[in-house]
Design an enzyme around this catalytic site. Sequence first.
Site, mmCIF file in Angstrom:
data_model
loop_
_atom_site.group_PDB
_atom_site.id
_atom_site.type_symbol
_atom_site.label_atom_id
_atom_site.label_comp_id
_atom_site.label_asym_id
_atom_site.label_seq_id
_atom_site.Cartn_x
_atom_site.Cartn_y
_atom_site.Cartn_z
ATOM 1 N N GLU A 152 0.377 5.521 12.602
ATOM 2 C CA GLU A 152 -0.954 5.021 12.877
ATOM 3 C C GLU A 152 -0.956 3.527 13.198
ATOM 4 O OE1 GLU A 152 -5.307 5.733 12.407
ATOM 5 O OE2 GLU A 152 -3.572 6.597 13.347
ATOM 6 N N ASP A 153 -0.275 2.763 12.382
ATOM 7 C CA ASP A 153 -0.419 1.304 12.456
ATOM 8 C C ASP A 153 0.726 0.584 13.151
ATOM 9 O OD1 ASP A 153 -2.695 1.746 11.034
ATOM 10 O OD2 ASP A 153 -1.876 1.135 9.099
ATOM 11 N N ASP A 164 -20.077 16.205 -26.129
ATOM 12 C CA ASP A 164 -18.632 16.249 -25.928
ATOM 13 C C ASP A 164 -18.063 14.888 -25.550
ATOM 14 O OD1 ASP A 164 -19.044 18.476 -23.105
ATOM 15 O OD2 ASP A 164 -20.031 16.613 -23.669
ATOM 16 N N HIS A 188 3.470 6.918 5.500
ATOM 17 C CA HIS A 188 2.278 7.591 6.005
ATOM 18 C C HIS A 188 1.469 6.781 7.010
ATOM 19 C CE1 HIS A 188 0.033 5.341 2.877
ATOM 20 N NE2 HIS A 188 -0.993 5.510 3.682
ATOM 21 N N HIS A 190 0.823 -1.223 0.000
ATOM 22 C CA HIS A 190 0.000 0.000 0.000
ATOM 23 C C HIS A 190 0.859 1.276 0.000
ATOM 24 C CE1 HIS A 190 -2.912 3.034 1.031
ATOM 25 N NE2 HIS A 190 -2.429 3.160 2.252
ATOM 26 N N ASP A 226 -3.091 8.465 -0.977
ATOM 27 C CA ASP A 226 -3.461 7.369 -0.084
ATOM 28 C C ASP A 226 -4.880 6.905 -0.407
ATOM 29 O OD1 ASP A 226 -3.661 5.675 2.200
ATOM 30 O OD2 ASP A 226 -4.480 7.340 3.390
HETATM 31 MN MN MN Z 1 -2.843 4.514 3.941
#
Ligand code: MN
Length: 716
Positions: free
Chosen positions: A82-83, A264, A78, A54, A145
């Site tokens: 958090e994880d 269009d 990123h 990811h 993300d």
């Molecule tokens: Mn993520």
Amino acid sequence: MSEKKTYTLNDLIEMASVYILEEENLQKIRDAYYFADAMHKGQFRKSGEEYIVHPLNVAIILTTIYADTPTLIAGLLHDVIEDCDCEKEEIDEKFGSVVGKLVYGVSKLGRIHFSTENEYLIDYYKKIIVGMSEDVRVIIVKLADRLHNMRTLWALPEEKQKKIAKETLEILAPIGDHLGIHKIKSELEDLALRYLKPDVFYDIAEKLNKTKVERERTVNEMMKYVTNLLTDHNIPHEIKGRAKSIYSIYNKLNKGRKFSDIYDLLALRILVGTEQECYLALGIIHSKFKPIPKRFKDYIAMPKPNMYQSLHTTVFGIDGYLFEVQIRTYAMDEVAENGVASHWAYKEQKDASVLMQTTTEQKLQFFKSIVELNEDKMSSEEFVNSVKDEVLNNNIYCFTPKGDIFELPKGATPIDFAYKVHTQVGEQMIGAIVNNSIVPLDYELQNNDIVKINTSKNSSGPSKEWLNIAKCTQTKNKIRAFFAKSEKEIYIDRGREALEKELRKRKIPFQEFLSKENTNLIFDTLKIPSHDLEELYLEIGNGKHAASTVVNTVYKKEEIKEKPKKTVIKASDADIMVAGVDKVKVNLAACCNPIPQDEIIGYITKGNGISVHRSNCHNLGLLENRTVPVEWNKTTTEKYLTTILIHSNTRDNKLLEMLQKLSMFDIHVDRFVTIARGDDTIYETDLYVRNLEHLEKVFTELEKLPYVIRVERLMR
Ligand code: MN
């Protein structure tokens, strides 16, 4: 880039090295990858892949908009705060504080889970504001993300799919749009539609597929034709067929148009070197293919609020097919695709991140709008709805007659437009003309309307009815503020009048009463910490203090001043010295009102002593040869009368403000009148000042007021 391909670190480095040339930076990216890989070891995504896939993909998405090294690293890292068991400090230490800040910013955005949707959204919007104001790269990483999460959304249960897709469509895609990052925005929209309305999505996709062969053939033919045409006219260019996104087709169908009518669907994009060539190319195309009226847009002269520039036209092309043609320069194309991120594309710009930040804060209307909404006092529900409905979604663009473009929510009225241009325009609005026709104020503005707001400086301000007509929360807040302010002003006037009346009754000169000394005493006694005269008037006007109480803080009842002020400050004979004369009656001439330090000259009157004029007084010329040299007595401490004219450029009544200003300089104001009203109001005032220096100081201070054009001494 296919979403099926399994990327590796090597792919990332290869893609980054196209524009990141320093080996040192590439090594930092590798280090970040290994660090993230180690951190996420043993974690798996719902899709069954190792977790590192990811962040790796997020970084790869970021390379497609030429993200700089810190942003790519932030993309890789990123999710580690958090994880994983990783602190911001560790990232700061290993990858520098810029990366640390970005990673932390992205983590903060994701770390909110509230019970009700509104609470969640308020917090989300606020974090987005903070994220963007600290570093817009935080939001760009978040968009990448989300894009990868959307590409792999199939792995989640349906309920979660819909929730994430809805949020993407309502918040993240519009943010991408407002930042001008078209590439990411467009893919986010298509993916969201696929999960929110799969039947619609696949229906459109299938129809497109069915007509694909024919469309491609037609587009190719048209391209060949146009490219020959431009080459014949020596315009170097690049030409591309262009697929409309499924979401944009869905949007048009949603507005009631039939699939077969969406002309269009066939679209071309022409890229040329210069702005001039854009118009040349347009002229050439129009001379060969008839344009459809009203479908021509000049976004070069009038860029969209997200900086997008291009010429748009729709023409009857070959075989009677309608073609939407976009013409722009390569540089404009870069901005059209990557928006704020296009600063990255120019490698010579070392401080791209600074430029991006400046652009976000100064050029993008939506950023300002969210920040302003956040500052307004309103309920959380209002805030959320305003951001969702009025800033992020369903916007239309309207122009001023000069071509300035403003972004408004759908359903906006001329009132909203006027206030968007400027609060003052709104408050002085008396009517609106849209596309050369007078419209009622509740007219619903349409995309691309040209709106002229008629104003009058004599307008009494907005009407309360406007609150029901205006669409934007911001407009309503501004109208409410006007009424709130007016009420306050009424109290202020009332308070000042009451105080004046009380002072008149007790024969105390107003300006004398408001000397600095006295007012400070009053502010302290009555506890007005702002030391603001208006605040004092307000508190008298709204009944908090009686006017008599205010006067009593300075003058006890018994010591009422009886002395008329003229005797206090009248010039005495002793202030003027006449050469060779000891005792003679001296008057200061009323035509030019000399004050100490003025060049003066005496005039011997018939039977009334010596009249003292300023030496440049034009009356002296008429007075034959009866002058006598005179001098000021330098020890004088009196104050002298002089008359000045104040030229202002406002119709607004600024008397009080000017009096307040004057009161700060130890002068006595004897008279203050408006002698000419209109766009240029002139005030005449009699002042008692110590000397020329003192007066000049007053001039300087008055001229500092924004509406004062010029101050001069009056000579009659
Ligand atoms: Mn993520």
